[in-house]
Design a protein around this motif. Structure first.
Motif, PDB file in Angstrom:
ATOM      1  N   PRO A 199     -13.168  -8.165  -3.981  1.00 34.26           N
ATOM      2  CA  PRO A 199     -14.104  -8.541  -5.047  1.00 34.26           C
ATOM      3  C   PRO A 199     -14.266  -7.474  -6.111  1.00 34.26           C
ATOM      4  CG  PRO A 199     -15.006  -9.136  -2.904  1.00 34.26           C
ATOM      5  CD  PRO A 199     -13.783  -8.309  -2.640  1.00 34.26           C
ATOM      6  N   GLU A 200     -14.104  -6.215  -5.733  1.00 34.77           N
ATOM      7  CA  GLU A 200     -14.252  -5.141  -6.718  1.00 34.77           C
ATOM      8  C   GLU A 200     -13.170  -5.230  -7.797  1.00 34.77           C
ATOM      9  OE1 GLU A 200     -12.174  -3.359  -3.037  1.00 34.77           O
ATOM     10  OE2 GLU A 200     -13.759  -4.820  -3.474  1.00 34.77           O
ATOM     11  N   ASP A 201     -12.002  -5.741  -7.441  1.00 33.50           N
ATOM     12  CA  ASP A 201     -10.958  -5.949  -8.440  1.00 33.50           C
ATOM     13  C   ASP A 201     -11.403  -6.991  -9.460  1.00 33.50           C
ATOM     14  OD1 ASP A 201      -9.466  -4.182  -6.982  1.00 33.50           O
ATOM     15  OD2 ASP A 201      -8.135  -5.698  -6.113  1.00 33.50           O
ATOM     16  N   ALA A 202     -12.048  -8.039  -8.961  1.00 33.15           N
ATOM     17  CA  ALA A 202     -12.521  -9.101  -9.841  1.00 33.15           C
ATOM     18  C   ALA A 202     -13.598  -8.588 -10.790  1.00 33.15           C
ATOM     19  CB  ALA A 202     -13.052 -10.267  -9.011  1.00 33.15           C
ATOM     20  N   VAL A 203     -14.506  -7.779 -10.269  1.00 33.00           N
ATOM     21  CA  VAL A 203     -15.573  -7.230 -11.116  1.00 33.00           C
ATOM     22  C   VAL A 203     -14.978  -6.368 -12.223  1.00 33.00           C
ATOM     23  CG1 VAL A 203     -17.540  -5.663 -11.177  1.00 33.00           C
ATOM     24  CG2 VAL A 203     -17.338  -7.292  -9.321  1.00 33.00           C
ATOM     25  N   ALA A 204     -13.947  -5.594 -11.871  1.00 32.51           N
ATOM     26  CA  ALA A 204     -13.368  -4.652 -12.838  1.00 32.51           C
ATOM     27  C   ALA A 204     -12.544  -5.337 -13.918  1.00 32.51           C
ATOM     28  CB  ALA A 204     -12.503  -3.633 -12.097  1.00 32.51           C
ATOM     29  N   HIS A 205     -11.950  -6.491 -13.608  1.00 30.18           N
ATOM     30  CA  HIS A 205     -10.979  -7.052 -14.549  1.00 30.18           C
ATOM     31  C   HIS A 205     -11.228  -8.511 -14.934  1.00 30.18           C
ATOM     32  CE1 HIS A 205      -8.285  -3.579 -14.447  1.00 30.18           C
ATOM     33  NE2 HIS A 205      -8.537  -3.505 -13.161  1.00 30.18           N
ATOM     34  N   ALA A 206     -11.718  -9.329 -14.033  1.00 32.30           N
ATOM     35  CA  ALA A 206     -11.821 -10.764 -14.313  1.00 32.30           C
ATOM     36  C   ALA A 206     -12.983 -11.080 -15.247  1.00 32.30           C
ATOM     37  CB  ALA A 206     -11.975 -11.543 -13.013  1.00 32.30           C
ATOM     38  N   ASP A 207     -12.789 -12.120 -16.059  1.00 33.51           N
ATOM     39  CA  ASP A 207     -13.877 -12.621 -16.899  1.00 33.51           C
ATOM     40  C   ASP A 207     -14.825 -13.498 -16.090  1.00 33.51           C
ATOM     41  OD1 ASP A 207     -12.666 -11.573 -19.369  1.00 33.51           O
ATOM     42  OD2 ASP A 207     -11.168 -13.138 -19.048  1.00 33.51           O
ATOM     43  N   ARG A 208     -14.224 -14.296 -15.210  1.00 34.44           N
ATOM     44  CA  ARG A 208     -14.998 -15.246 -14.419  1.00 34.44           C
ATOM     45  C   ARG A 208     -14.500 -15.229 -12.970  1.00 34.44           C
ATOM     46  NH1 ARG A 208     -18.101 -18.359 -17.647  1.00 34.44           N
ATOM     47  NH2 ARG A 208     -18.497 -19.920 -16.026  1.00 34.44           N
ATOM     48  N   ILE A 209     -15.347 -15.741 -12.076  1.00 36.06           N
ATOM     49  CA  ILE A 209     -15.029 -15.794 -10.654  1.00 36.06           C
ATOM     50  C   ILE A 209     -15.190 -17.227 -10.167  1.00 36.06           C
ATOM     51  CG2 ILE A 209     -15.817 -15.128  -8.334  1.00 36.06           C
ATOM     52  CD1 ILE A 209     -14.464 -12.878  -9.685  1.00 36.06           C
ATOM     53  N   ALA A 210     -14.243 -17.656  -9.346  1.00 33.35           N
ATOM     54  CA  ALA A 210     -14.399 -18.907  -8.604  1.00 33.35           C
ATOM     55  C   ALA A 210     -14.444 -18.538  -7.126  1.00 33.35           C
ATOM     56  CB  ALA A 210     -13.247 -19.855  -8.890  1.00 33.35           C
ATOM     57  N   PHE A 211     -15.536 -18.912  -6.464  1.00 29.98           N
ATOM     58  CA  PHE A 211     -15.674 -18.671  -5.028  1.00 29.98           C
ATOM     59  C   PHE A 211     -15.306 -19.962  -4.306  1.00 29.98           C
ATOM     60  CE2 PHE A 211     -18.619 -18.867  -1.257  1.00 29.98           C
ATOM     61  CZ  PHE A 211     -17.895 -17.973  -0.467  1.00 29.98           C
ATOM     62  N   VAL A 212     -14.242 -19.886  -3.499  1.00 29.06           N
ATOM     63  CA  VAL A 212     -13.719 -21.058  -2.807  1.00 29.06           C
ATOM     64  C   VAL A 212     -14.145 -21.013  -1.343  1.00 29.06           C
ATOM     65  CG1 VAL A 212     -11.621 -22.289  -2.118  1.00 29.06           C
ATOM     66  CG2 VAL A 212     -11.763 -21.224  -4.387  1.00 29.06           C
ATOM     67  N   GLU A 213     -14.666 -22.125  -0.863  1.00 29.13           N
ATOM     68  CA  GLU A 213     -15.082 -22.238   0.533  1.00 29.13           C
ATOM     69  C   GLU A 213     -14.840 -23.665   1.002  1.00 29.13           C
ATOM     70  OE1 GLU A 213     -18.768 -20.436   2.948  1.00 29.13           O
ATOM     71  OE2 GLU A 213     -19.329 -22.163   1.720  1.00 29.13           O
ATOM     72  N   ASN A 214     -14.216 -23.789   2.167  1.00 28.08           N
ATOM     73  CA  ASN A 214     -13.979 -25.104   2.775  1.00 28.08           C
ATOM     74  C   ASN A 214     -13.275 -26.076   1.832  1.00 28.08           C
ATOM     75  OD1 ASN A 214     -15.258 -24.323   5.205  1.00 28.08           O
ATOM     76  ND2 ASN A 214     -17.265 -24.836   4.351  1.00 28.08           N
ATOM     77  N   GLY A 215     -12.294 -25.568   1.094  1.00 27.22           N
ATOM     78  CA  GLY A 215     -11.502 -26.434   0.243  1.00 27.22           C
ATOM     79  C   GLY A 215     -12.201 -26.916  -1.008  1.00 27.22           C
ATOM     80  N   ARG A 216     -13.242 -26.224  -1.426  1.00 22.63           N
ATOM     81  CA  ARG A 216     -13.972 -26.595  -2.633  1.00 22.63           C
ATOM     82  C   ARG A 216     -14.271 -25.333  -3.450  1.00 22.63           C
ATOM     83  NH1 ARG A 216     -12.989 -30.357   0.244  1.00 22.63           N
ATOM     84  NH2 ARG A 216     -14.149 -32.322   0.540  1.00 22.63           N
ATOM     85  N   VAL A 217     -14.419 -25.493  -4.764  1.00 18.37           N
ATOM     86  CA  VAL A 217     -14.942 -24.401  -5.582  1.00 18.37           C
ATOM     87  C   VAL A 217     -16.454 -24.463  -5.438  1.00 18.37           C
ATOM     88  CG1 VAL A 217     -15.167 -23.430  -7.886  1.00 18.37           C
ATOM     89  CG2 VAL A 217     -12.999 -24.472  -7.189  1.00 18.37           C
ATOM     90  N   ALA A 218     -16.991 -23.594  -4.575  1.00 19.00           N
ATOM     91  CA  ALA A 218     -18.419 -23.630  -4.268  1.00 19.00           C
ATOM     92  C   ALA A 218     -19.261 -23.035  -5.386  1.00 19.00           C
ATOM     93  CB  ALA A 218     -18.685 -22.883  -2.959  1.00 19.00           C
ATOM     94  N   LEU A 219     -18.730 -22.001  -6.055  1.00 14.72           N
ATOM     95  CA  LEU A 219     -19.442 -21.341  -7.146  1.00 14.72           C
ATOM     96  C   LEU A 219     -18.424 -20.917  -8.194  1.00 14.72           C
ATOM     97  CD1 LEU A 219     -21.688 -18.913  -5.052  1.00 14.72           C
ATOM     98  CD2 LEU A 219     -22.503 -20.935  -6.263  1.00 14.72           C
ATOM     99  N   GLU A 220     -18.837 -20.923  -9.459  1.00 15.98           N
ATOM    100  CA  GLU A 220     -17.979 -20.433 -10.533  1.00 15.98           C
ATOM    101  C   GLU A 220     -18.863 -19.925 -11.653  1.00 15.98           C
ATOM    102  OE1 GLU A 220     -15.614 -20.243 -14.125  1.00 15.98           O
ATOM    103  OE2 GLU A 220     -17.269 -21.641 -13.808  1.00 15.98           O
ATOM    104  N   GLY A 221     -18.521 -18.744 -12.181  1.00 15.90           N
ATOM    105  CA  GLY A 221     -19.337 -18.194 -13.246  1.00 15.90           C
ATOM    106  C   GLY A 221     -18.836 -16.841 -13.697  1.00 15.90           C
ATOM    107  N   PRO A 222     -19.549 -16.180 -14.636  1.00 12.00           N
ATOM    108  CA  PRO A 222     -19.143 -14.853 -15.110  1.00 12.00           C
ATOM    109  C   PRO A 222     -19.037 -13.869 -13.941  1.00 12.00           C
ATOM    110  CG  PRO A 222     -20.883 -15.765 -16.484  1.00 12.00           C
ATOM    111  CD  PRO A 222     -20.767 -16.675 -15.310  1.00 12.00           C
ATOM    112  N   ALA A 223     -17.990 -13.050 -13.944  1.00 11.93           N
ATOM    113  CA  ALA A 223     -17.689 -12.196 -12.796  1.00 11.93           C
ATOM    114  C   ALA A 223     -18.848 -11.282 -12.422  1.00 11.93           C
ATOM    115  CB  ALA A 223     -16.438 -11.374 -13.088  1.00 11.93           C
ATOM    116  N   HIS A 224     -19.335 -10.496 -13.374  1.00 11.63           N
ATOM    117  CA  HIS A 224     -20.369  -9.519 -13.036  1.00 11.63           C
ATOM    118  C   HIS A 224     -21.648 -10.208 -12.596  1.00 11.63           C
ATOM    119  CE1 HIS A 224     -23.528  -6.481 -13.660  1.00 11.63           C
ATOM    120  NE2 HIS A 224     -22.585  -5.644 -13.259  1.00 11.63           N
ATOM    121  N   THR A 225     -22.017 -11.280 -13.277  1.00 13.72           N
ATOM    122  CA  THR A 225     -23.258 -11.991 -12.941  1.00 13.72           C
ATOM    123  C   THR A 225     -23.183 -12.578 -11.546  1.00 13.72           C
ATOM    124  OG1 THR A 225     -23.643 -12.534 -15.256  1.00 13.72           O
ATOM    125  CG2 THR A 225     -24.813 -13.850 -13.625  1.00 13.72           C
TER     126      THR A 225
END
Length: 246
Positions: A199-225
């Protein structure tokens, strides 16, 4: 290139009792970090995008065009795997050149383009070496060079630096960040979909994050937030104490 780079609309894959159903939109020029537990469906998401996994329902569209029936080689997406997928019998130059053409009969201008890209990834002096003669980080650089030479506007990376130590992984991520902007050839940076267990890689570089759980995008939003607020129990369980915060 602007607008929406990729959209998953009820994109469904069923395999061995596991069902993945994805709904997700990624704007052109976005770096999307994809995180989640092992077996959650992160690689399946990339395989759907790349065309390596047939859909049982729903659709995947890129820049507004439905990808149904479009072969992986004909999609506007280049894939970089954890294993790098280099051809053992080809040297670094020819492995990278496959991003331009599969025929490997290059014009003088194409040879110059490959040489320039290898220089940019720090491998100008390793062009004649085969994969077994390169370190893990060097093989990763060849794979990145090949992907960027393909000129495709979307890059999908499936844990490409997972086997590298922290310092080398950070170096490779910085190289990727530089290439996606300076190597885009147009105003909009390349769109990146990157699966990572860091996750620290995502915070450092990604604009947004998609958190995948059980075959679904459970959460998606700005990386740092998303990774700093930690206000979702599912994400909290995945990250554990203190993970992902800056």
């Amino acid at each position: 290139m602007s607008g929406e780079a990729i959209r998953f609309e009820g994109a469904t894959r069923r395999l061995d009792g596991f069902e993945a159903v994805f709904d997700l939109s990624v704007a052109a020029g976005t770096w999307l970090g994809i995180i989640g537990p092992s077996g959650a469906g992160k690689s399946t998401l990339l395989d759907m995008a790349a065309g390596f996994s047939d859909l049982d329902a729903g659709r995947v569209a890129m820049f507004g065009a439905d990808m149904a029936g479009i072969a992986p080689a004909d999609r506007p997406l280049a894939m970089v795997f954890q294993e790098n997928n280099l051809f053992p019998g080809l040297d670094a130059f020819r492995n990278a050149a496959l991003g331009l053409t599969p025929r490997l009969r290059l014009s003088a201008a194409e040879r110059a383009e490959v040489a320039d890209m290898l220089e940019r990834v720090g491998l100008a002096d390793k062009a004649g070496r085969r994969p077994h003669e390169l370190s893990g980080g060097e093989r990763g650089r060849v794979a990145l060079a090949r992907a960027f030479l393909s000129r495709r506007p979307i890059l999908a990376l499936d844990e490409p630096f997972a086997a590298l130590g922290p310092a080398l992984r950070a170096e490779m991520l910085a190289l990727l960040a530089d290439l996606r902007v300076s190597g885009s050839g147009e105003g909009t940076p390349r769109t990146i979909l990157m699966v990572t267990h860091h996750p620290e890689d995502a915070v450092a570089h990604a604009d947004r994050i998609a958190f995948v759980e059980n075959g679904r995008v459970a959460l998606e939003g700005p990386a740092h937030t998303l990774l700093s607020q930690r206000n979702d129990a599912r994400l909290d369980r995945y990250l554990g104490p203190g993970r992902g915060e800056t």
